[in-house]
Design a protein around this motif. Structure first.
Motif, PDB file in Angstrom:
ATOM      1  N   ARG A 195      11.700  -1.336 -19.306  1.00 46.57           N
ATOM      2  CA  ARG A 195      10.296  -0.929 -19.304  1.00 46.57           C
ATOM      3  C   ARG A 195       9.467  -1.961 -18.546  1.00 46.57           C
ATOM      4  O   ARG A 195       9.817  -3.146 -18.515  1.00 46.57           O
ATOM      5  N   VAL A 196       8.369  -1.499 -17.933  1.00 47.58           N
ATOM      6  CA  VAL A 196       7.449  -2.413 -17.259  1.00 47.58           C
ATOM      7  C   VAL A 196       6.014  -2.028 -17.605  1.00 47.58           C
ATOM      8  O   VAL A 196       5.713  -0.883 -17.937  1.00 47.58           O
ATOM      9  N   THR A 197       5.133  -3.014 -17.498  1.00 43.54           N
ATOM     10  CA  THR A 197       3.695  -2.770 -17.573  1.00 43.54           C
ATOM     11  C   THR A 197       3.030  -3.687 -16.562  1.00 43.54           C
ATOM     12  O   THR A 197       3.522  -4.796 -16.312  1.00 43.54           O
ATOM     13  N   VAL A 230       4.747  -7.302 -16.415  1.00 46.08           N
ATOM     14  CA  VAL A 230       5.661  -7.795 -17.441  1.00 46.08           C
ATOM     15  C   VAL A 230       6.888  -6.894 -17.417  1.00 46.08           C
ATOM     16  O   VAL A 230       6.766  -5.663 -17.517  1.00 46.08           O
ATOM     17  N   LEU A 231       8.046  -7.499 -17.253  1.00 41.94           N
ATOM     18  CA  LEU A 231       9.301  -6.770 -17.144  1.00 41.94           C
ATOM     19  C   LEU A 231      10.111  -6.952 -18.426  1.00 41.94           C
ATOM     20  O   LEU A 231      10.422  -8.083 -18.811  1.00 41.94           O
ATOM     21  N   ILE A 340       6.276  -0.267 -11.582  1.00 40.58           N
ATOM     22  CA  ILE A 340       5.243  -1.306 -11.622  1.00 40.58           C
ATOM     23  C   ILE A 340       3.943  -0.781 -11.032  1.00 40.58           C
ATOM     24  O   ILE A 340       2.864  -0.927 -11.615  1.00 40.58           O
ATOM     25  N   LEU A 341       4.015  -0.142  -9.880  1.00 41.49           N
ATOM     26  CA  LEU A 341       2.807   0.371  -9.240  1.00 41.49           C
ATOM     27  C   LEU A 341       2.210   1.532 -10.037  1.00 41.49           C
ATOM     28  O   LEU A 341       0.980   1.660 -10.131  1.00 41.49           O
ATOM     29  N   THR A 342       3.065   2.371 -10.628  1.00 40.67           N
ATOM     30  CA  THR A 342       2.565   3.466 -11.463  1.00 40.67           C
ATOM     31  C   THR A 342       1.853   2.930 -12.691  1.00 40.67           C
ATOM     32  O   THR A 342       0.780   3.412 -13.074  1.00 40.67           O
ATOM     33  N   SER A 343       2.438   1.926 -13.315  1.00 43.71           N
ATOM     34  CA  SER A 343       1.824   1.324 -14.495  1.00 43.71           C
ATOM     35  C   SER A 343       0.474   0.715 -14.147  1.00 43.71           C
ATOM     36  O   SER A 343      -0.506   0.874 -14.882  1.00 43.71           O
ATOM     37  N   ALA A 344       0.404   0.046 -13.017  1.00 44.53           N
ATOM     38  CA  ALA A 344      -0.856  -0.564 -12.593  1.00 44.53           C
ATOM     39  C   ALA A 344      -1.919   0.492 -12.327  1.00 44.53           C
ATOM     40  O   ALA A 344      -3.102   0.293 -12.610  1.00 44.53           O
TER      41      ALA A 344
END
Length: 376
Positions: A195-197, A230-231, A340-344
């Protein structure tokens, strides 16, 4: 291995010279031809490295070429790699492998149905420092890795690159341009992500070229240039990842991994080697890289063995084993970068839906087996 795999290269820009030059170092592949939409550029590279300059169609039709290296711009990677596979040839792509999961899945389907292989840069994680870090982690030298930090930051490419346009378009930026090195190395060290944020910003809508015939010209910025993420890894480790092209100076190290009993300071995974330091709580030492051949400087002050992943893939085809820079790992990195880009953009954490196995380690003996005897 009875004879080296014959390789053709599509895309004769700056990075092509490294693959052509290192063909004389590795024993498992030889570059025979090159192609580019700019025929004059292909002919120039061919003259420089004693190759045959061909049109793209003629290169794909050459029955003796088994692997085609795709060195086109990232936005063209999918279509060019697709045409290579459809021509019945294995493909090895520069990073990023593709720009979306769907593109990667489509290429995998073609390759699987045709009995072909896909490989992709980066191969820098095969370097001495990163393989030694892998060996230390696997041996429990710092205990279980629980967290860490990554910092890859600068003021961008426009001050020195004469044509920096593509760096600031979707499919590039600091995430897709530099992220493959860092994420792939983390995967080989720690395994896949879960998961990433992230959060991102684009402080400037344009960049001014500072070098070459276009000096003073502005190029538009259409992708985030500062990203903090955050990974979360499947093994539970949490890594803070800061990357930016909006930083004039900083004092962070590239990669730090924090274990239960110590810390590893890992050098920049954009390079094959560098100082690897180990600290067990007040006693920091630089780790010897043993006799690993991918530690010695061979390009100015750097150890630049780009082509190692291609050489390993060529050997793996002959040996019938899995190659280390495979499309499963490359697609996982693409999935992570896209997430990562989608979360951002959305403000929500994003689950990683692809998985991969850690590639087999490449110790000194295995690395030496890829090198021609007279240069080993």
């Amino acid at each position: 291995m009875t004879h080296p795999v014959k390789v053709g290269i599509i895309g004769c820009g700056n990075i092509s010279a490294a693959y052509m030059r290192m063909a004389s170092f590795f024993k498992d592949y030889t570059v025979t031809a090159c192609a580019d939409l700019n025929m004059a550029l292909a002919e120039s590279r061919a003259a420089e490295f004693d190759l045959t300059a061909l049109s793209v169609d003629d290169l794909l039709a050459d029955a003796e070429i088994e692997i085609v290296v795709n060195l086109t711009i990232p936005a063209a990677h999918f279509e060019v790699s697709k045409s290579i596979l459809q021509a019945g040839k294995h493909v090895y792509s520069e990073k990023p492998f593709v720009l979306t999961k769907d593109e990667g899945a489509a290429l995998n389907q073609i390759a699987t149905q045709s009995g072909l292989r896909i490989g992709s840069a980066p191969d820098t994680f095969l370097g001495a420092s990163h393989q030694k870090a892998r060996a230390l982690i696997d041996a429990g030298a710092i205990g279980k890795v629980t967290s860490g930090t990554i910092h890859v930051m600068s003021n961008g490419m426009e001050s020195w690159h004469p044509n920096p346009d593509f760096f600031f378009l979707p499919g590039a930026g600091p995430i897709f341009d530099l992220g493959p090195y860092y994420i792939t190395n983390l995967v080989q060290l720690l395994g896949p992500l879960a998961r990433v944020t992230a959060m991102s910003s684009t402080p400037s809508s344009h960049r001014t070229i500072g070098n070459g015939p276009r000096e003073g010209e502005q190029v538009p910025v259409k992708t985030p240039t500062t990203v903090h993420a955050v990974l979360q890894f499947s093994n539970g480790a949490i890594i803070s990842y800061g990357t930016s092209w909006d930083v004039q100076a900083h004092a962070h190290s590239n990669m730090e991994l924090y274990g239960e009993t110590g810390t590893l300071f890992v050098p920049d995974p954009n390079f094959f080697a560098g100082d690897l330091r180990h600290d067990t709580g007040g006693r920091c030492e630089t780790i010897a890289l043993d006799d690993h051949p991918f530690a010695e400087p061979n390009d100015g002050d750097n150890a630049n063995y780009r082509g190692a992943g291609l050489a390993d893939m060529a050997a793996a085809i002959r040996d019938g084993r899995v190659h280390r820079c495979n499309d499963e790992i490359a697609l996982h990195a693409v999935d992570v970068m896209g997430a990562i880009l989608t979360s951002a953009e959305t403000g929500s954490s994003v689950a990683i839906t692809t998985g991969c196995d850690r590639p087999a380690p490449l110790d000194a003996k295995a690395a030496s087996a890829l090198i021609k005897q007279e240069t080993a």
